[in-house]
Design a protein around this motif. Structure first.
Motif, mmCIF file in Angstrom:
data_model
loop_
_atom_site.group_PDB
_atom_site.id
_atom_site.type_symbol
_atom_site.label_atom_id
_atom_site.label_comp_id
_atom_site.label_asym_id
_atom_site.label_seq_id
_atom_site.Cartn_x
_atom_site.Cartn_y
_atom_site.Cartn_z
ATOM 1 N N LYS A 290 0.838 -1.196 0.000
ATOM 2 C CA LYS A 290 0.000 0.000 0.000
ATOM 3 C C LYS A 290 0.882 1.259 0.000
ATOM 4 C CE LYS A 290 -3.585 2.237 2.653
ATOM 5 N NZ LYS A 290 -3.986 2.487 4.008
ATOM 6 N N LYS A 292 2.005 4.650 1.009
ATOM 7 C CA LYS A 292 1.735 5.400 2.246
ATOM 8 C C LYS A 292 1.492 6.871 1.932
ATOM 9 C CE LYS A 292 1.859 3.458 5.775
ATOM 10 N NZ LYS A 292 0.668 2.714 6.294
ATOM 11 N N ARG A 293 0.709 7.511 2.783
ATOM 12 C CA ARG A 293 0.455 8.949 2.617
ATOM 13 C C ARG A 293 1.768 9.707 2.817
ATOM 14 N NH1 ARG A 293 -3.572 12.854 4.120
ATOM 15 N NH2 ARG A 293 -5.060 11.312 4.855
ATOM 16 N N GLU A 294 2.040 10.605 1.889
ATOM 17 C CA GLU A 294 3.270 11.418 1.987
ATOM 18 C C GLU A 294 2.837 12.867 2.062
ATOM 19 O OE1 GLU A 294 6.524 10.220 1.299
ATOM 20 O OE2 GLU A 294 6.044 8.155 0.730
#
Ligand code: CTP
Length: 406
Positions: A290, A292-294
């Protein structure tokens, strides 16, 4: 004997036109059909079960069970037995109940459980027929895929004159014969239908997709199957799927999987209808975990998918018919004709997103069908089932010409 071996349930409701049902039974039996009669309790006031039992050579069914011996009249078995359920005359009351799923007599429970096609011949007074409620209910039945034999205009039992008379038994018989000849129109024909969206994975939880519900493709597949075709239905993750014993469903997820499945079977196909909303682009690579939010922007690089319709268009023989869809927002006709040529299609069905009630998710559609010679047929807004029947009729004419039958 054009109906030899056909199993027909005749449903009779409480209408003065019920007396004509006796003639109808005689005509159906004379053509070789086996007829079982189901009556509503009120219909018995208009015509006696004895008359109908004598003519049909079968006992008449009115109650859920026989009160004398407790024998159950199974509406489920009856529905499975029949090749056609003909309701003639169909009163305003019965039509309203059918449209709303009411099940308070054997005629209606049989309707709700019937697996076979249903034909309805309304009969009522002109004002009842014209009332928006009745017209809406008839529209609902058409939307279910039922065939409605329109009432005719003439003198009515009330003494008034207008539209509401049940069609004459001789003409109902012709509709039944026409229905059965149509039901074998595509026997010995194999049809490929692609349908629904495709999902192009970005990572294990995200994908690129679209709003296609799969309804139009489903209705087209069912229409072909009902007319005797063997259908191979290749579908992405849609909301609806067809249900008919002639239809083999192949579920795929991505454009590439759809391409491979279509290419694999294409040589055995007579007619291919590309109703799928295939994603035009797919990520160059799929992340295995998945993303990841950055805090920074991210970009996903995309590459075009293979054009399934165009590829089949390149390899098709002059005995195969290829039908595509076009979803356009501007210069609709021009773009559709351009697409037909570019992909080497025989027919293109144009959907316009500008039309209210047409397009992706709804139950209705409005389309224009165009062939290679620029013959154009515009179909007004109606249920997707009806639009599918019109598309399949248009294809039949073209297919007959291609096979030298037209
Ligand atoms: N089609 C296909 N494979 C693709 C894209 C489209 O088989 N990769 C088929 C569709 O099923 C439809 C026809 O091609 O029958 C036209 O689809 P549409 O999305 O309208 O056209 P595109 O070719 O994708 O062109 P554009 O999106 O630029 O209008």
């Amino acid at each position: 004997m054009q109906l030899r071996g056909k199993h027909i349930i005749l449903g009779i409701t409480g209408s003065i036109a019920a007396y004509k049902a006796a003639i109808l039974v005689r005509l159906l039996v004379k053509e070789g059909a086996e007829v079982k009669v189901v009556m509503t309790p009120l219909a018995k006031e208009f015509i006696t079960p004895l008359t109908l039992a004598t003519l049909s050579k079968n006992p008449i069914l009115v109650d859920f069970f026989n009160p004398e011996n407790g024998d159950w009249n199974s509406h489920v078995d009856l529905g499975l037995w029949a090749d056609l359920y003909l309701i003639a005359p169909a009163s305003a009351n019965t039509i309203a109940k059918m449209a709303n799923g009411v099940a308070d007599n054997l005629l209606l429970t049989t309707y709700l459980s019937a697996k076979c096609p249903v034909m309805v011949a309304p009969a009522m007074d002109l004002d009842m027929y014209n009332h928006p409620a009745t017209q809406k209910n008839i529209g609902t039945l058409l939307g279910f895929g039922n065939i409605v034999i329109e009432a005719t205009t003439g003198e009515l039992a009330s003494g008034l004159s207008g539209k509401g008379r049940m069609e004459e038994p001789e003409n109902i018989l012709l509709s039944v014969i026409h229905f059965f000849s149509k039901s074998t129109r595509y026997s010995n024909t194999t049809v490929l239908v692609t349908s629904g969206p495709t999902h192009e994975p970005i990572d294990p939880v995200r994908f690129i997709g679209n709003h296609s519900s799969g309804k139009m493709g489903t209705c087209i597949a069912e229409s072909f199957a009902q007319q005797g075709a063997r259908v191979i239905f290749i579908t992405g993750p849609a909301k609806v799927f067809p249900s008919h014993s002639n239809i083999e469903i192949i579920k795929i997820r991505t454009a590439e999987e759809m391409f491979n499945a279509a290419a694999k079977c294409f040589s055995s196909i007579d007619i291919a209808v590309m109703a799928a909303a295939v994603a035009d682009f797919t990520p160059i690579s799929t992340s295995l975990s998945k993303i990841k939010r950055e805090s920074n922007d991210i970009s996903i690089q995309l590459k075009p998918t293979k054009d399934i319709a165009a590829s089949l268009g390149q390899s098709k023989s002059n005995k195969q018919l290829l039908v595509g869809f076009a979803l356009e927002t501007d210069k609709e006709l021009e773009n559709a004709v351009e697409k037909l040529k570019k992909k080497n299609l025989d027919i293109i069905v144009l959907n316009s997103l500008n039309d209210q009630g047409a397009g992706f998710s709804g139950d209705t559609n409005k389309v224009t069908i165009i062939n290679k010679k620029n013959k154009t047929l515009s179909i007004d807004l109606k249920s997707k089932t009806e639009v599918a029947n019109d598309i399949v009729d248009f294809i039949a004419e073209e297919f007959d010409r291609l096979r030298g039958k037209g």
